[in-house]
Design a protein around this motif. Sequence first.
Motif, mmCIF file in Angstrom:
data_model
loop_
_atom_site.group_PDB
_atom_site.id
_atom_site.type_symbol
_atom_site.label_atom_id
_atom_site.label_comp_id
_atom_site.label_asym_id
_atom_site.label_seq_id
_atom_site.Cartn_x
_atom_site.Cartn_y
_atom_site.Cartn_z
ATOM 1 N N PRO A 34 -104.667 -45.717 -28.283
ATOM 2 C CA PRO A 34 -103.427 -46.162 -27.642
ATOM 3 C C PRO A 34 -102.237 -45.450 -28.282
ATOM 4 O O PRO A 34 -102.266 -45.134 -29.478
ATOM 5 C CB PRO A 34 -103.391 -47.660 -27.927
ATOM 6 C CG PRO A 34 -104.819 -48.041 -28.143
ATOM 7 C CD PRO A 34 -105.434 -46.845 -28.810
ATOM 8 N N GLU A 35 -101.240 -45.210 -27.491
ATOM 9 C CA GLU A 35 -100.059 -44.495 -27.959
ATOM 10 C C GLU A 35 -99.504 -45.128 -29.235
ATOM 11 O O GLU A 35 -99.269 -46.329 -29.286
ATOM 12 C CB GLU A 35 -98.992 -44.492 -26.853
ATOM 13 C CG GLU A 35 -97.791 -43.646 -27.150
ATOM 14 C CD GLU A 35 -96.854 -43.560 -25.965
ATOM 15 O OE1 GLU A 35 -96.280 -42.480 -25.777
ATOM 16 O OE2 GLU A 35 -96.705 -44.549 -25.227
ATOM 17 N N GLY A 36 -99.339 -44.301 -30.271
ATOM 18 C CA GLY A 36 -98.752 -44.748 -31.522
ATOM 19 C C GLY A 36 -99.742 -45.308 -32.529
ATOM 20 O O GLY A 36 -99.366 -45.634 -33.644
ATOM 21 N N TRP A 37 -101.001 -45.411 -32.149
ATOM 22 C CA TRP A 37 -102.005 -45.947 -33.072
ATOM 23 C C TRP A 37 -102.600 -44.821 -33.901
ATOM 24 O O TRP A 37 -102.752 -43.696 -33.428
ATOM 25 C CB TRP A 37 -103.123 -46.624 -32.304
ATOM 26 C CG TRP A 37 -102.798 -47.948 -31.685
ATOM 27 C CD1 TRP A 37 -101.595 -48.361 -31.209
ATOM 28 C CD2 TRP A 37 -103.715 -49.014 -31.450
ATOM 29 N NE1 TRP A 37 -101.712 -49.623 -30.686
ATOM 30 C CE2 TRP A 37 -102.999 -50.042 -30.822
ATOM 31 C CE3 TRP A 37 -105.070 -49.185 -31.700
ATOM 32 C CZ2 TRP A 37 -103.600 -51.243 -30.449
ATOM 33 C CZ3 TRP A 37 -105.649 -50.373 -31.326
ATOM 34 C CH2 TRP A 37 -104.925 -51.390 -30.721
ATOM 35 N N ALA A 38 -103.004 -45.143 -35.130
ATOM 36 C CA ALA A 38 -103.689 -44.188 -36.003
ATOM 37 C C ALA A 38 -105.175 -44.220 -35.677
ATOM 38 O O ALA A 38 -105.853 -45.200 -35.956
ATOM 39 C CB ALA A 38 -103.442 -44.543 -37.459
ATOM 40 N N ALA A 39 -105.686 -43.158 -35.075
ATOM 41 C CA ALA A 39 -107.087 -43.115 -34.650
ATOM 42 C C ALA A 39 -108.045 -43.333 -35.813
ATOM 43 O O ALA A 39 -109.096 -43.951 -35.645
ATOM 44 C CB ALA A 39 -107.387 -41.794 -33.963
ATOM 45 N N SER A 40 -107.681 -42.882 -36.992
ATOM 46 C CA SER A 40 -108.576 -43.017 -38.139
ATOM 47 C C SER A 40 -108.675 -44.456 -38.630
ATOM 48 O O SER A 40 -109.545 -44.774 -39.434
ATOM 49 C CB SER A 40 -108.106 -42.111 -39.277
ATOM 50 O OG SER A 40 -106.815 -42.501 -39.702
ATOM 51 N N SER A 41 -107.803 -45.338 -38.139
ATOM 52 C CA SER A 41 -107.787 -46.735 -38.584
ATOM 53 C C SER A 41 -108.302 -47.691 -37.520
ATOM 54 O O SER A 41 -108.100 -48.892 -37.618
ATOM 55 C CB SER A 41 -106.356 -47.145 -38.950
ATOM 56 O OG SER A 41 -105.863 -46.321 -39.965
ATOM 57 N N MET A 42 -108.964 -47.169 -36.487
ATOM 58 C CA MET A 42 -109.389 -48.020 -35.375
ATOM 59 C C MET A 42 -110.863 -48.371 -35.453
ATOM 60 O O MET A 42 -111.665 -47.597 -35.960
ATOM 61 C CB MET A 42 -109.091 -47.332 -34.044
ATOM 62 C CG MET A 42 -107.613 -47.126 -33.811
ATOM 63 S SD MET A 42 -107.177 -46.556 -32.162
ATOM 64 C CE MET A 42 -108.371 -45.327 -31.810
ATOM 65 N N ARG A 43 -111.184 -49.548 -34.902
ATOM 66 C CA ARG A 43 -112.572 -50.008 -34.799
ATOM 67 C C ARG A 43 -112.788 -50.592 -33.407
ATOM 68 O O ARG A 43 -111.975 -51.364 -32.924
ATOM 69 C CB ARG A 43 -112.854 -51.092 -35.834
ATOM 70 C CG ARG A 43 -112.820 -50.559 -37.247
ATOM 71 C CD ARG A 43 -113.153 -51.640 -38.208
ATOM 72 N NE ARG A 43 -114.482 -52.163 -37.910
ATOM 73 C CZ ARG A 43 -115.296 -52.658 -38.803
ATOM 74 N NH1 ARG A 43 -114.940 -52.673 -40.062
ATOM 75 N NH2 ARG A 43 -116.462 -53.134 -38.470
ATOM 76 N N TRP A 44 -113.889 -50.229 -32.783
ATOM 77 C CA TRP A 44 -114.268 -50.729 -31.451
ATOM 78 C C TRP A 44 -115.350 -51.778 -31.613
ATOM 79 O O TRP A 44 -116.330 -51.577 -32.330
ATOM 80 C CB TRP A 44 -114.771 -49.583 -30.589
ATOM 81 C CG TRP A 44 -115.373 -50.036 -29.294
ATOM 82 C CD1 TRP A 44 -116.697 -50.063 -28.972
ATOM 83 C CD2 TRP A 44 -114.677 -50.524 -28.136
ATOM 84 N NE1 TRP A 44 -116.869 -50.539 -27.693
ATOM 85 C CE2 TRP A 44 -115.643 -50.833 -27.159
ATOM 86 C CE3 TRP A 44 -113.335 -50.740 -27.851
ATOM 87 C CZ2 TRP A 44 -115.301 -51.337 -25.913
ATOM 88 C CZ3 TRP A 44 -112.994 -51.234 -26.610
ATOM 89 C CH2 TRP A 44 -113.964 -51.523 -25.655
ATOM 90 N N ASP A 45 -115.173 -52.894 -30.942
ATOM 91 C CA ASP A 45 -116.193 -53.930 -30.885
ATOM 92 C C ASP A 45 -116.395 -54.247 -29.417
ATOM 93 O O ASP A 45 -115.581 -54.944 -28.814
ATOM 94 C CB ASP A 45 -115.734 -55.177 -31.645
ATOM 95 C CG ASP A 45 -116.744 -56.312 -31.564
ATOM 96 O OD1 ASP A 45 -117.890 -56.074 -31.117
ATOM 97 O OD2 ASP A 45 -116.389 -57.438 -31.934
ATOM 98 N N GLY A 46 -117.441 -53.670 -28.843
ATOM 99 C CA GLY A 46 -117.673 -53.913 -27.435
ATOM 100 C C GLY A 46 -118.840 -53.128 -26.895
ATOM 101 O O GLY A 46 -119.655 -52.595 -27.642
ATOM 102 N N ASP A 47 -118.889 -53.079 -25.569
ATOM 103 C CA ASP A 47 -119.978 -52.409 -24.868
ATOM 104 C C ASP A 47 -119.927 -50.905 -25.086
ATOM 105 O O ASP A 47 -118.851 -50.306 -25.179
ATOM 106 C CB ASP A 47 -119.902 -52.696 -23.367
ATOM 107 C CG ASP A 47 -120.068 -54.168 -23.038
ATOM 108 O OD1 ASP A 47 -120.715 -54.886 -23.828
ATOM 109 O OD2 ASP A 47 -119.563 -54.597 -21.984
ATOM 110 N N CYS A 48 -121.121 -50.309 -25.156
ATOM 111 C CA CYS A 48 -121.243 -48.867 -25.348
ATOM 112 C C CYS A 48 -122.327 -48.317 -24.434
ATOM 113 O O CYS A 48 -123.289 -49.015 -24.112
ATOM 114 C CB CYS A 48 -121.638 -48.536 -26.777
ATOM 115 S SG CYS A 48 -120.415 -49.018 -27.994
ATOM 116 N N THR A 49 -122.149 -47.073 -24.044
ATOM 117 C CA THR A 49 -123.195 -46.308 -23.382
ATOM 118 C C THR A 49 -123.450 -45.110 -24.278
ATOM 119 O O THR A 49 -122.571 -44.261 -24.437
ATOM 120 C CB THR A 49 -122.759 -45.859 -21.974
ATOM 121 O OG1 THR A 49 -122.433 -47.009 -21.200
ATOM 122 C CG2 THR A 49 -123.867 -45.064 -21.292
ATOM 123 N N GLY A 50 -124.625 -45.081 -24.886
ATOM 124 C CA GLY A 50 -124.887 -44.045 -25.883
ATOM 125 C C GLY A 50 -123.956 -44.254 -27.054
ATOM 126 O O GLY A 50 -123.892 -45.340 -27.617
#
Length: 153
Positions: A34-50
């Motif tokens: 998302p605009e303005g977020w630090a990509a290195s500090s993000m975590r995804w918790d959700g559905d994945c494909t591969g």
Amino acid sequence: MLKSDVFLRTVIVAAALATTSVASWAGCRVATAPEGWAASSMRWDGDCTGDTANGLGVLKEQDGATVKRMFFGRVVKGELTLGVLDEPGQGFGAGEFRGGKLIDTDDRSLIIKSFEDAAKAAAAAADRFERAGNKASAKFYRDKAKQLREQMD
């Protein structure tokens, strides 16, 4: 392999991850922050494909163990598409996303759909934490799902 070689490879991988625009958690990637977020500090918790985020989930930007802000909603092939940004002190931003940017809209039906998807994503996260035995996180996400649903009243 020497310990120094392993250390050097670890440093190189960590540096590469810190400079990408990809967030990942448990091998699942979000392609655009998302605009303005630090990509290195993000975590995804959700559905994945591969290895790619695909479906409903929660994206968190963290500062150490502290969550700074969150996205609840739908991601398609690693790209945020529809949902809600929850930024402390700024409230909610809901709607469609393109290239990590929230698109301004006055379309009430789209905003309602965004909150619906966000509430579903929070509820699904609560279910995952419940199954894992993490009652505190499950409660947090159930409360968040309720808060998101209440925005549609």
